[in-house]
Design an enzyme around this catalytic site. Structure first.
Site, mmCIF file in Angstrom:
data_model
loop_
_atom_site.group_PDB
_atom_site.id
_atom_site.type_symbol
_atom_site.label_atom_id
_atom_site.label_comp_id
_atom_site.label_asym_id
_atom_site.label_seq_id
_atom_site.Cartn_x
_atom_site.Cartn_y
_atom_site.Cartn_z
ATOM 1 N N ASP A 132 -4.629 21.416 -20.746
ATOM 2 C CA ASP A 132 -5.376 22.589 -20.309
ATOM 3 C C ASP A 132 -6.829 22.246 -20.015
ATOM 4 O O ASP A 132 -7.598 21.946 -20.920
ATOM 5 C CB ASP A 132 -5.303 23.652 -21.410
ATOM 6 C CG ASP A 132 -5.966 24.949 -21.016
ATOM 7 O OD1 ASP A 132 -6.300 25.118 -19.830
ATOM 8 O OD2 ASP A 132 -6.149 25.806 -21.891
ATOM 9 N N ASP A 339 -8.735 24.798 -11.727
ATOM 10 C CA ASP A 339 -7.985 24.947 -12.963
ATOM 11 C C ASP A 339 -6.559 24.442 -12.822
ATOM 12 O O ASP A 339 -5.714 25.072 -12.195
ATOM 13 C CB ASP A 339 -7.992 26.421 -13.361
ATOM 14 C CG ASP A 339 -7.414 26.641 -14.726
ATOM 15 O OD1 ASP A 339 -6.938 25.679 -15.355
ATOM 16 O OD2 ASP A 339 -7.417 27.781 -15.185
#
Length: 472
Positions: A132, A339
């Site tokens: 992440d 992201d």
């Protein structure tokens, strides 16, 4: 997914901004945490990829291109084997990667996140952790049972996959972080100087969180070259004793590795300990496999743009100055979070409207308006004698002038007739460049120079690659 972190009492508490909901979909979960250089790498895997199905025995997963596939991926978005790729660029010292290899996989059945096989502690124990870029804390399920964490996962065929559960007492290299640690805990808020440093990471998704104590241990890495030299990196991780929400429903069930610019993140720790440059790379292959390397500064051939750090959480924010769709050009400047934890790209107006309507005006296939379950607005049917669509070339001009060609702006067929969708979702408050716009590239996050780099790659061999021609 990104979270904002604030210290509270002896614990480090995480909360998210209003955009956390969208960023979460990126890698499944972004979090913050309590408050001789080398390069290392490892493989990353997607949840629905064939390698993961073979490894974990998952059967009956949504067919890629099916309605269920895209509904599931966008739902997660809305809430939450070549080796030595980096070393082949003759970097000195060599990049670092995980001891179990530099490969990664996109595993759809576990939250549509990219996963890596990492090993921690002494003796070494392996964990399948989600990756992440929107959070900083590396945490593992720890000293917990099946009511407070996921200890196993049952496949559709009935096979039970048991996960390793971390325990500080079982590792001879483990030490609990005391509450008087000036780096991660506020001594003024500690019950006593000898208390454990507690953490709590809260995610904006169905009461999702992880909490426990901070622990020091070693993350086993190797140099990503022919020598494969062992490097044991001292790290601080979360001993996750209590997980809630989607963590108890198969999303990042065996832990999560945060990669943002927070002080406690693994890339930050590797650089601070002098084990490698303050940078890392992730490669996103079209087949759901990938690569990851710590200390990878990229190559002179890569294109670059600068990034800034998010105001609420330390995410990677880039600026776009122009959009090209076929022959149509629109100059507009806006920022977006880069992201890797988000499956599909989310754009606000006017960028979303320009891309979607211009794309619609240039394709020749008939638009499909009949399936309300499809989360994408612009979908098309192929004709009976048509095997693939003719998609206009699309690219983004980054701040500084470099072109970023989109190799994967559409989804696969979703109907019995065969078809495709423009895989962009409309956002009302935040722009996110998701995984689908990263496909076909090796992305370098150079945190020292605050530079985002990209180079065409299939994650096996970088030679003779070109992203200017789109092959649906």
């Amino acid at each position: 997914m990104a979270l904002a972190g604030t210290s509270s009492a002896s614990s480090y508490s995480l909360t998210s901004g209003s955009y956390m909901l969208l960023v979460l979909l990126l890698l499944g979960l972004n979090s913050g945490i309590c408050n001789g250089l080398g390069s290392f790498g490892f493989d990353i895997h997607h949840r629905f990829s064939d390698p993961v199905k073979q490894i974990l025995g998952f059967e009956g997963l949504p067919e890629k291109g099916s309605v269920e596939y895209y509904v599931a991926m966008t739902h997660r978005d809305s809430i939450i084997r070549g080796r030595h790729l980096a070393a082949s660029n003759n970097q000195s010292p060599a990049p670092l990667t995980f001891a179990n290899g530099n490969g990664t996989l996109l595993i759809n059945s576990m939250g549509f996140l990219y996963y890596a096989n990492v090993s921690v502690g002494t003796p070494s124990v392996s964990y399948l952790v989600a990756l992440d870029t929107g959070s900083d804390l590396f945490w593992l399920p720890c000293d917990c049972n099946n009511s407070t964490c996921e200890t196993s996962l049952q496949t559709s065929s009935g096979q039970v996959v048991n996960f390793n559960i971390y325990s500080p007492n079982a590792s001879t290299t483990s030490n609990k972080v005391s509450c008087n640690s000036s780096i991660y805990c506020d001594p003024n808020q500690c019950p006593s100087a000898n208390s454990d440093c507690a953490y709590s990471a809260v995610y904006l998704s169905n009461n999702t969180s992880t909490s426990g104590i901070l622990v020091e241990d070693v993350l086993h890495l190797i140099t990503d070259d022919d020598q494969s030299k062992v490097v044991d990196a001292p790290i601080t991780l979360g001993c996750g004793k209590n997980e809630t929400g989607i963590f108890l429903n198969g999303i990042a069930p065996n832990g999560l590795l945060g990669l943002d610019l927070g002080n406690i993140s693994v890339p930050s720790t590797i650089a601070r300990k002098g084990l490698g440059p303050n940078s890392f790379s992730m490669c996103f292959g079209s087949d759901g496999t990938g690569r990851m390397n710590f200390g990878d500064n990229g190559t002179s051939e890569q294109k670059e743009t600068s990034f800034t750090v998010g105001s609420s959480v330390p995410t990677y924010n880039i600026s776009i100055t122009q959009i090209n769709v076929g022959v149509n050009v629109s100059k507009m400047e806006f920022s977006a979070i880069f992201d890797s934890g988000t499956s599909f790209t989310h754009l606000t107006d006017p960028a979303y409207t320009f891309i979607s309507k211009t794309f619609n005006s240039q394709v020749t296939e008939k638009r499909n308006l009949s399936n309300s379950q499809i989360p994408f607005e612009y979908c098309y049917d192929l004709s009976a004698n048509q095997s693939s669509p003719m998609i206009p070339i699309m690219n983004l001009t980054m701040k500084g002038g470099e072109q970023y060609y989109l190799t994967n702006p559409t989804t696969e067929a979703f109907s019995t007739k065969g078809g495709y969708c423009l895989a962009i979702l409309k956002s009302t408050d935040i722009n996110i460049i998701g995984q689908n716009f990263m496909t076909g590239y090796r992305i370098v996050f150079n945190r020292d120079k605050m530079i985002l780099g990209w180079k065409p790659s299939n994650c096996y061999d970088d030679s003779n690659l070109n992203t200017s021609t789109i092959s649906p």
